[in-house]
Design an enzyme around this catalytic site. Structure first.
Site, PDB file in Angstrom:
ATOM      1  N   LYS A 104      36.874  51.652  36.145  1.00 37.72           N
ATOM      2  CA  LYS A 104      38.265  51.251  36.416  1.00 37.72           C
ATOM      3  C   LYS A 104      38.481  49.827  35.901  1.00 37.72           C
ATOM      4  CE  LYS A 104      36.777  49.817  41.043  1.00 37.72           C
ATOM      5  NZ  LYS A 104      36.701  50.230  42.452  1.00 37.72           N
ATOM      6  N   TYR A 146      46.896  17.563  34.120  1.00 36.26           N
ATOM      7  CA  TYR A 146      48.014  17.442  35.074  1.00 36.26           C
ATOM      8  C   TYR A 146      47.651  16.570  36.276  1.00 36.26           C
ATOM      9  CZ  TYR A 146      50.404  21.328  32.778  1.00 36.26           C
ATOM     10  OH  TYR A 146      51.032  22.132  31.864  1.00 36.26           O
TER      11      TYR A 146
HETATM   12  C1  LIG Z   1      35.431  50.483  42.764  1.00 36.57           C
HETATM   13  C2  LIG Z   1      34.881  51.630  43.519  1.00 36.57           C
HETATM   14  C3  LIG Z   1      33.518  51.939  43.424  1.00 36.57           C
HETATM   15  C4  LIG Z   1      32.519  51.095  42.685  1.00 36.57           C
HETATM   16  O1  LIG Z   1      32.273  49.900  43.396  1.00 36.57           O
HETATM   17  P1  LIG Z   1      31.119  48.881  42.978  1.00 36.57           P
HETATM   18  O2  LIG Z   1      30.993  47.996  44.163  1.00 36.57           O
HETATM   19  O3  LIG Z   1      31.584  48.143  41.781  1.00 36.57           O
HETATM   20  O4  LIG Z   1      29.919  49.701  42.726  1.00 36.57           O
HETATM   21  C5  LIG Z   1      33.081  53.087  44.065  1.00 36.57           C
HETATM   22  N1  LIG Z   1      33.943  53.861  44.766  1.00 36.57           N
HETATM   23  C6  LIG Z   1      35.246  53.581  44.885  1.00 36.57           C
HETATM   24  C7  LIG Z   1      36.131  54.485  45.665  1.00 36.57           C
HETATM   25  C8  LIG Z   1      35.763  52.445  44.278  1.00 36.57           C
HETATM   26  O5  LIG Z   1      37.059  52.157  44.402  1.00 36.57           O
END
Ligand SMILES: *Cc1c(COP(=O)(O)O)cnc(C)c1O
Length: 383
Positions: A50, A273
């Site tokens: 993702k 800044y």
């Molecule tokens: C993002 C996510 C993962 C992976 O998480 P990590 O901590 O990066 O391994 C697994 N399951 C779900 C439902 C997620 O949203």
């Protein structure tokens, strides 16, 4: 192999910016192999890519993951799933998040596997799939305490799942939950609640090819929660967040830039800044062409540093949107155009993702996922 944005040609194209992210695909392969070896052949790995593969480029890393044992590619949203399917319609893509009812037809059209937690969602998918002469694949989401997505185990939810199961154009391929990792006792409660519910469903004839609850931390720390599928994200990118177990993984990305300009700043003068930083001595200050719009945490002012020729150059003054300044007074023969490592392996003294997370008071996933689209990704692969 993938869409033109990610082909090998992109590495031979003129690099239009000094600020860039180098991604070592061999390390993605190494980490993936490490994960597969750890869980063995009976546990499927759903690789979480993702947020554009946590900033690494989902379409570029997907083939490497699939070649090295991933059974599935998981994303959060429909847009992310469609991007992967545009790269390769054959890739097995799973959406962990909610897809609004009005968009569910895309799931069927593009052969995506969708998370569902209600009969209504399943009915919409069922109708679209039946009309297309297809089956819509879904995984049921159970809320065992996180209170994010899914419904809590109950006789009503069990009944609802059995009705989803009986829809002719729906393939209920899996069932899953997510651990809050609040503590050993809480994990056990969540896991027990999930297992009990799945047993009840199985006793009613609803069986599932895949059952999964474990993310990166859980799959290393709690082998008993791996079931027959795990969902690692962080581990793929070399982020080792586990506490009890151990798995060798290597940081995949290096974030780099080059000095745009060098200023002589006399003692007592301010930089950036609000003149939040003032030189204590006659200083050489380098301007670096990256800022918070590239995803560098703005709160690393006075804490961040880059490595130039092996020497630490502290970031001084407020970090701007597109640029920041570093004190390079102690870098020998420092010149415009010299390379500066923003996040590196640590071996050269560079700031690792883990250190950036700690200094910015956030987690490692946040640091990598927030690296913006603006810096180009450059891919390295040995074969
Ligand atoms: C993002 C996510 C993962 C992976 O998480 P990590 O901590 O990066 O391994 C697994 N399951 C779900 C439902 C997620 O949203």
């Amino acid at each position: 192999m993938v869409n033109e944005k990610y082909t090998e040609d992109s590495n031979t194209q003129e690099l239009l910016r000094d600020t860039r992210v180098e991604i070592d695909l061999d390390k993605i392969a190494y980490n993936m192999n490490s994960i597969c070896k750890m869980v063995g052949p009976d546990v499927a790995v759903m690789a979480v890519i993702k947020a554009n593969g946590y900033g690494h480029g989902s379409c570029a890393i997907a083939p490497v993951l699939l070649e090295n044992g991933a059974a599935y590619l998981a994303v959060a949203t429909l847009t992310e799933a469609l991007e992967l399917k545009d790269c390769n319609p054959q890739w097995p893509v799973f959406i962990m998040g909610h897809t609004p009812d009005r968009l569910l037809h895309h799931i069927v059209e593009r052969d995506i596997t969708q998370t569902v937690f209600s009969l209504e969602q399943a009915q919409i998918l069922n109708q679209a799939a039946a009309a297309a002469g297809k089956k819509a694949r879904v995984h049921i989401k159970v809320d065992t305490g996180f209170h994010r997505l899914g419904k809590s185990p109950s006789p009503e939810f069990a009944e609802e799942i059995c009705r989803i199961y009986s829809l002719p154009a729906i393939d209920v391929e899996g069932i899953f939950s997510h651990l809050a990792l609040a503590g050993d006792k809480e994990n056990q409660e969540q896991f027990h609640s999930f297992s009990k519910f799945v047993s009840l469903l199985e006793s009613r004839g609803c069986c599932f090819k895949y059952k999964h609850v474990a993310d990166s931390i859980a799959c290393v720390d709690f082998p008993e929660y791996r079931l027959n599928m795990i969902r690692p994200g962080a581990l793929i990118y070399g982020m080792a967040g586990y506490h009890k177990g151990f798995l060798p993984v290597e940081q995949v990305l290096i974030f780099k830039t080059a000095i745009s300009q060098i200023h002589h700043v006399p003692a007592g003068e301010g930089v950036s800044y609000d003149y939040m930083w003032k030189s204590q001595r006659d200083s050489l200050i380098a301007t670096l062409p990256f800022g918070y719009a590239d995803g560098y945490p703005r709160n690393l002012r006075d804490k961040g540093y880059v490595i130039i020729k092996g020497v630490k150059a502290p970031i001084v003054g407020v970090i701007c949107m597109d640029q920041c300044m570093a004190d390079v007074t102690d870098v020998p023969d420092v010149k415009q155009g010299m390379e500066a490592i923003i996040y590196g392996s640590g071996k050269d003294g560079s700031m690792t993702i883990a250190e950036a997370a700690s200094l910015a008071e956030t987690n490692k996933n946040d640091i990598i996922a927030r690296i913006a689209a603006r810096p180009p990704r450059i891919y390295k692969k040995s074969l």
